[in-house]
Design an enzyme around this catalytic site. Sequence first.
Site, PDB file in Angstrom:
ATOM      1  N   CYS A 250      16.571  -0.476   5.389  1.00 55.40           N
ATOM      2  CA  CYS A 250      16.605   0.739   4.578  1.00 55.40           C
ATOM      3  C   CYS A 250      17.136   0.500   3.179  1.00 55.40           C
ATOM      4  CB  CYS A 250      17.434   1.811   5.281  1.00 55.40           C
ATOM      5  SG  CYS A 250      16.666   2.448   6.797  1.00 55.40           S
ATOM      6  N   GLU A 378      10.012   0.671   6.528  1.00 54.54           N
ATOM      7  CA  GLU A 378       9.590   1.571   7.600  1.00 54.54           C
ATOM      8  C   GLU A 378       8.819   2.772   7.047  1.00 54.54           C
ATOM      9  OE1 GLU A 378      12.982   0.921  11.067  1.00 54.54           O
ATOM     10  OE2 GLU A 378      13.166   2.618   9.691  1.00 54.54           O
TER      11      GLU A 378
END
Length: 833
Positions: A250, A378
């Site tokens: 992330c 992602e």
Amino acid sequence: MTMPRLSSVSGLVALGFTAAAVGVHATEVRVRVDARAPGIAVAPTMHGLFFEDINHAADGGLYGELIENRSFEHANRLHAWREIRRGAARGQLAIHGGDGLHANNPNYLRLLVELPGEGYGVANHGFDAGIPVREGAVYRFSVHARSANPGTSVTLEVVLEGEDGRRLAGTKIEQIGDAWRKREVELRAAAADPKARLVVLLHETGAADLDMVSLFPAETFKGRRNGMRPDLAQALADMKPGFLRFPGGCIVEGHGLANAYRWKDTVGDVAERRQNWNLWRDERSPEYHQTYGLGFFEYFQLAEDLGAEALPVVNCGMACQARRGVHCAMDELGVWVQDALDLIEFANGPATSRWGAVRAAMGRAEPFGMKYLAVGNEQWNQEYFDRYVVFHRAIRERHPEIKIVSTSGPFVDDDLWRFAWDRFKAGVPADLVDEHYYVPPSWLLANSDRYARYDRAGPKVFVGEFAAHEAGRRSTHRAALAEAAYMTGLLRNADVVEMAAYAPLLAKRGRAQWEPNLIWFDSTRVLRTASYHVQALFGQNRPDRVFPTSVEPAGAPPPAPTAGGRIGLGTWNTGAEFRDVEVIAADGRVLFRDDFAGGASAWELLRGKWETRDGVLRQTDDASADRAAFAGDEGWRDYTLRLKARKFSGREGFLVHFGAGEAGMARWNIGGWENQRHALDIPGLPRAEAPGRIETGRWYELRLELRGPRIRAWIDDQLVHEASLADLKREPLYVAAGRDERAGEWVFFLVNPSAVEITARVETGAAGVLPEGVSAAEWTLLASDDAGAVNTFEEPGRVAPRTEAVALEVKDGAFARTLPASSFGVLRVKTGR
């Protein structure tokens, strides 16, 4: 730990495990290995590492720097520093900017001495409780410094002090003029202290400016300057990883694009790198920061030192979608694409190229030879693919030799994952597709053959992040065995799966944002979890080719598991409240009842902001996923759970957790997927879904009934879901078999996650595949008589592998091997003629 019977056979140890040793009757299975088949090549990159700076894994962790906030760029500019006044000393500390070392590193500290006394200055305790200093060790101190008064010079005293103030090492740096200059000295510690501090003093009236105040151990991994903490890096090297994926995760995406990871900020002189706050900062770590001392040059260097392929991840012009980040417009994508192309030049270009010259100036003239590049982390849906195809086109045109990794979103088997794979099947190109899943152990056991169903002509799969998550997120032996069982399936499908990595990799004790993790550490110790040992055993024993296997139980299949266990309440991006919770056994007994009149003492409040008020239990954090609280007993069976729930804010509905026997914790998701449907998520079973939404402010009556293997769920007395644990797929033994061509050995991976001892008769299909008769073999066993065992800093070896030489009797290409309950074994034996 279950101990083996030992007997001497030709000077070797013959291993066997009796049923009595585990208190159950043994089970026999037949394992067939088609050793005459051509086999499937296993990529050298099959087992690798994923590094992300989460859990304080970089600064204060793997990166060797011992000084926190060395350049005064944290949000609190003096974080980790404090004023030192000795004797009658008097002065001032001030942060200045504007004429610092570099525009990327503008802030510096000014020491203004009004009365020198016995010394005026600053001290830094390093990360957390102190700087760990070893007796006789050499530490390299460096600082960029200048006199703040034109035409003058100053002298700095640099001291390493113990927790009690005793002098461990020290020296003086003299003739510091009025222009910025880097000065370096070495300090040798006369004694050890795990909680030492660095002190920098002035002994004269005047002022000095300091920046990049650094203390590095001379001993780093592979002796690198600006290198890695050796014991942590060695734990990684011991796993024999085939690749290193970095830097995330992330943090690549960022909370917004201003917070995104830009690799160009992380190369060049460490004093000129533009630092960033860490996306994973939280209430416990508000100063979580990225100095980028561990930058892309150091990542490439580390990958090489580990013998691993480098797999960098670049931002694709999208901030973290899970955090609702804003993305760049399509007509602004060019700069992000150029970053990716420039990265390839930095890694692989000649030293005469623009970015190859940056690499060469850092001490590396020859290219790194990067082969892989991941576009995004992602990301999902069409907004990702619109950007991805632009990246792919540009990279493929300029660098057809680079393997490009795409993504399938944050989960598997959901709508986002299906959308991604539909794009790939429709012709969107990718060399590898990254899949991520954090799932209960039972999911891994039930899905070990997941990739047997994938198209062999499609993109290869990169299992970029996976782990078994038990209730409570503990790194148990049971979770590790599920991972081992699943990894046999990755090997068996090596023609589809090219890479796989556990995640997260590292976590600092007391500083974790996520659990479980593969390796824990503090300032002086490294803790290897049971899952670490599983990953290491696969990496250390990777075969070059694998061969088809099948497992056949010798007796009747075991009965279906019974649903049951403790209960839980939760939310997903929602604020909600719960009341009148009761658990009633099938015979009418009250197992549990809570009206919250006395608070929430019966509940384990794991994640979220929980409070009790006016007879309700409230979870008020409506901006975070997977908030949870648990209560009850694992021994509960055949019960009905009743409760009332109401949503008061947020995007979705609420969650009800319940036990599903050996399947682990299951979840009833009510108003999930942006409040569009309900679903019963039982690990190992297809998701049972129904359309529906949850209204804000309305109380709902929820009922969940568990009877034997059967599970049913009602909302306001309307049946919405049914499922049965009898449909769970369970293997008696999980097996992979391969050949290590370099060593001339067969390698057998055998995983028994069950509560019974299993004897496996392994048949290779023909005589001559293995040496006939009794021969030497190597047997490594990871076992424990407690499936819930966890390695801790106090008991680091509670679950650990043991390797022994054994005598293996082979007849007609077959042999028998017995595994105790809850065990994972690796057998290596020389090939036949």
